[in-house]
Write a protein that holds these residues in place. Sequence first.
Motif, PDB file in Angstrom:
ATOM      1  N   SER A 113       6.340 -59.414  15.696  1.00  0.00           N
ATOM      2  CA  SER A 113       6.860 -59.322  17.053  1.00  0.00           C
ATOM      3  C   SER A 113       7.918 -58.241  17.194  1.00  0.00           C
ATOM      4  CB  SER A 113       7.424 -60.678  17.485  1.00  0.00           C
ATOM      5  OG  SER A 113       8.435 -61.115  16.598  1.00  0.00           O
ATOM      6  N   LYS A 114       8.753 -58.058  16.156  1.00  0.00           N
ATOM      7  CA  LYS A 114       9.767 -57.016  16.241  1.00  0.00           C
ATOM      8  C   LYS A 114       9.111 -55.651  16.333  1.00  0.00           C
ATOM      9  CE  LYS A 114      13.881 -55.181  13.972  1.00  0.00           C
ATOM     10  NZ  LYS A 114      14.799 -55.292  12.805  1.00  0.00           N
ATOM     11  N   THR A 115       8.111 -55.417  15.500  1.00  0.00           N
ATOM     12  CA  THR A 115       7.384 -54.157  15.539  1.00  0.00           C
ATOM     13  C   THR A 115       6.675 -54.000  16.877  1.00  0.00           C
ATOM     14  OG1 THR A 115       7.047 -54.216  13.154  1.00  0.00           O
ATOM     15  CG2 THR A 115       5.623 -52.774  14.401  1.00  0.00           C
ATOM     16  N   ASN A 116       6.096 -55.075  17.368  1.00  0.00           N
ATOM     17  CA  ASN A 116       5.417 -55.013  18.659  1.00  0.00           C
ATOM     18  C   ASN A 116       6.390 -54.654  19.773  1.00  0.00           C
ATOM     19  OD1 ASN A 116       3.005 -55.659  17.486  1.00  0.00           O
ATOM     20  ND2 ASN A 116       3.015 -57.797  18.095  1.00  0.00           N
ATOM     21  N   ASP A 117       7.595 -55.194  19.714  1.00  0.00           N
ATOM     22  CA  ASP A 117       8.621 -54.817  20.693  1.00  0.00           C
ATOM     23  C   ASP A 117       8.834 -53.311  20.693  1.00  0.00           C
ATOM     24  OD1 ASP A 117       9.091 -57.307  21.633  1.00  0.00           O
ATOM     25  OD2 ASP A 117      11.111 -57.510  20.811  1.00  0.00           O
ATOM     26  N   VAL A 118       8.944 -52.754  19.497  1.00  0.00           N
ATOM     27  CA  VAL A 118       9.160 -51.307  19.364  1.00  0.00           C
ATOM     28  C   VAL A 118       7.980 -50.547  19.947  1.00  0.00           C
ATOM     29  CG1 VAL A 118       9.422 -49.406  17.730  1.00  0.00           C
ATOM     30  CG2 VAL A 118      10.662 -51.547  17.354  1.00  0.00           C
ATOM     31  N   PHE A 119       6.773 -50.989  19.600  1.00  0.00           N
ATOM     32  CA  PHE A 119       5.575 -50.325  20.114  1.00  0.00           C
ATOM     33  C   PHE A 119       5.545 -50.356  21.643  1.00  0.00           C
ATOM     34  CE2 PHE A 119       2.787 -51.107  16.110  1.00  0.00           C
ATOM     35  CZ  PHE A 119       3.355 -49.986  15.515  1.00  0.00           C
ATOM     36  N   LEU A 120       5.835 -51.517  22.204  1.00  0.00           N
ATOM     37  CA  LEU A 120       5.780 -51.644  23.658  1.00  0.00           C
ATOM     38  C   LEU A 120       6.856 -50.802  24.340  1.00  0.00           C
ATOM     39  CD1 LEU A 120       5.053 -55.474  23.978  1.00  0.00           C
ATOM     40  CD2 LEU A 120       3.461 -53.596  24.391  1.00  0.00           C
ATOM     41  N   HIS A 121       8.056 -50.775  23.776  1.00  0.00           N
ATOM     42  CA  HIS A 121       9.118 -49.940  24.339  1.00  0.00           C
ATOM     43  C   HIS A 121       8.738 -48.456  24.260  1.00  0.00           C
ATOM     44  CE1 HIS A 121      12.303 -52.640  25.522  1.00  0.00           C
ATOM     45  NE2 HIS A 121      12.208 -53.322  24.368  1.00  0.00           N
ATOM     46  N   GLU A 122       8.208 -48.063  23.110  1.00  0.00           N
ATOM     47  CA  GLU A 122       7.814 -46.660  22.943  1.00  0.00           C
ATOM     48  C   GLU A 122       6.692 -46.278  23.898  1.00  0.00           C
ATOM     49  OE1 GLU A 122       6.820 -46.277  18.830  1.00  0.00           O
ATOM     50  OE2 GLU A 122       8.902 -45.972  18.196  1.00  0.00           O
ATOM     51  N   TYR A 167      -0.790 -53.522  26.784  1.00  0.00           N
ATOM     52  CA  TYR A 167      -2.066 -53.658  26.083  1.00  0.00           C
ATOM     53  C   TYR A 167      -2.052 -54.811  25.080  1.00  0.00           C
ATOM     54  CZ  TYR A 167       0.422 -50.989  22.482  1.00  0.00           C
ATOM     55  OH  TYR A 167       1.342 -50.563  21.553  1.00  0.00           O
ATOM     56  N   LEU A 168      -0.889 -55.114  24.510  1.00  0.00           N
ATOM     57  CA  LEU A 168      -0.830 -56.226  23.564  1.00  0.00           C
ATOM     58  C   LEU A 168      -1.057 -57.564  24.268  1.00  0.00           C
ATOM     59  CD1 LEU A 168       2.149 -55.175  21.244  1.00  0.00           C
ATOM     60  CD2 LEU A 168      -0.304 -55.004  20.798  1.00  0.00           C
ATOM     61  N   ASN A 205      -6.886 -47.684   0.009  1.00  0.00           N
ATOM     62  CA  ASN A 205      -5.983 -47.348  -1.100  1.00  0.00           C
ATOM     63  C   ASN A 205      -4.742 -46.610  -0.614  1.00  0.00           C
ATOM     64  OD1 ASN A 205      -7.486 -48.527  -3.147  1.00  0.00           O
ATOM     65  ND2 ASN A 205      -8.645 -46.668  -3.587  1.00  0.00           N
ATOM     66  N   ASN A 206      -4.881 -45.875   0.484  1.00  0.00           N
ATOM     67  CA  ASN A 206      -3.768 -45.078   1.016  1.00  0.00           C
ATOM     68  C   ASN A 206      -3.308 -45.618   2.373  1.00  0.00           C
ATOM     69  OD1 ASN A 206      -3.745 -42.792  -1.049  1.00  0.00           O
ATOM     70  ND2 ASN A 206      -5.857 -42.702  -0.343  1.00  0.00           N
ATOM     71  N   TYR A 207      -3.370 -46.910   2.523  1.00  0.00           N
ATOM     72  CA  TYR A 207      -3.092 -47.530   3.815  1.00  0.00           C
ATOM     73  C   TYR A 207      -1.663 -47.254   4.273  1.00  0.00           C
ATOM     74  CZ  TYR A 207      -3.504 -50.974   7.563  1.00  0.00           C
ATOM     75  OH  TYR A 207      -3.559 -51.583   8.780  1.00  0.00           O
ATOM     76  N   ASN A 208      -1.532 -46.792   5.514  1.00  0.00           N
ATOM     77  CA  ASN A 208      -0.232 -46.445   6.093  1.00  0.00           C
ATOM     78  C   ASN A 208       0.324 -47.664   6.836  1.00  0.00           C
ATOM     79  OD1 ASN A 208       1.933 -45.433   7.599  1.00  0.00           O
ATOM     80  ND2 ASN A 208       0.942 -43.466   7.955  1.00  0.00           N
ATOM     81  N   THR A 209       1.169 -48.433   6.169  1.00  0.00           N
ATOM     82  CA  THR A 209       1.675 -49.669   6.765  1.00  0.00           C
ATOM     83  C   THR A 209       2.668 -49.408   7.892  1.00  0.00           C
ATOM     84  OG1 THR A 209       3.351 -49.769   5.017  1.00  0.00           O
ATOM     85  CG2 THR A 209       1.330 -51.030   4.684  1.00  0.00           C
ATOM     86  N   GLU A 210       3.250 -48.224   7.932  1.00  0.00           N
ATOM     87  CA  GLU A 210       4.151 -47.901   9.037  1.00  0.00           C
ATOM     88  C   GLU A 210       3.360 -47.611  10.310  1.00  0.00           C
ATOM     89  OE1 GLU A 210       6.967 -44.887   8.159  1.00  0.00           O
ATOM     90  OE2 GLU A 210       7.842 -45.954   6.452  1.00  0.00           O
ATOM     91  N   LYS A 211       2.249 -46.915  10.148  1.00  0.00           N
ATOM     92  CA  LYS A 211       1.427 -46.577  11.303  1.00  0.00           C
ATOM     93  C   LYS A 211       0.565 -47.750  11.743  1.00  0.00           C
ATOM     94  CE  LYS A 211      -1.867 -43.040  12.897  1.00  0.00           C
ATOM     95  NZ  LYS A 211      -2.640 -41.837  12.487  1.00  0.00           N
TER      96      LYS A 211
END
Length: 267
Positions: free
Chosen positions: A18-27, A69-70, A168-174
């Motif tokens: 949810s914290k990350t989702n907040d950031v995504f929605l604000h951005e 969208y979420l 193998n190279n999964y971008n967990t930040e993105k």
Amino acid sequence: MKKLIIILLFIITSGIFSKTNDVFLHEFGISDKSIEYYNKALKIKSMNGENSEIRSAYRDAVKEDGRNYLALDELGNIARMEGNIQEAGNYYLKSIEVNPDGYDSYNYLIDLYRSEGNKEKMRMYAEILVEKHPDYPDGYYILAQIYEEEENEDYALKYYSDALKNYNNYNTEKFPDRAEVILENRRLDSIIGIADIYTVKAEYVKALEKLLLINPLSSNYSDIERQNYTNAVVESLEKLNKKNKKLAGRYLKIFQDRNVLPRDYKF
């Protein structure tokens, strides 16, 4: 190889990120009031509230800002859980309309069409997912499954290999919505897929070498995944044994030493 089929579900538990989702929605420029309703829905869900309450909060989030969208994705998930397939699809499509560069909505749609047996729709949205997010593995993985089912070994091998590279190279930040346990199982699935194709092509050593990349001691694999892995090893070994008994014996010992097969296993 006859695999134990695993349905690739993408319904991700809301609230974990949810914290990350907040950031995504604000951005994304979603209004504060819409985000407030979205978080209200997450809170109700975390307290095991009724679907009607959760849905109402998500609808309020969309009323405040139609680009949330979420919230649209979650409304689609609720509709699907309640068996309203068409309504679920409409919500996912609306989410893609307002956020065409997202990725979860495509996953939800693909899984929806999988449950409906609509392979061409699955293929279409998987290809869009690959085009929009070439470093996101799920689109490749889905395409690999489709081509393997169609017995198009060359394309299946290509897409399983691409999927494995990206897992193998999964971008967990993105892409912050995959726990390590899920990623490890997807890596296992991709390796088994590659090995299966090599076995079909009668390239048994290549298949076995790929299967040696798997850590059989991992605690992250489900029982079904472990059975699929063991089945893949046995099939490749038995077919290699028909061509080269000595070489098959060497690989058998390796897999026995790794506790994949019992010491008393015999061809």
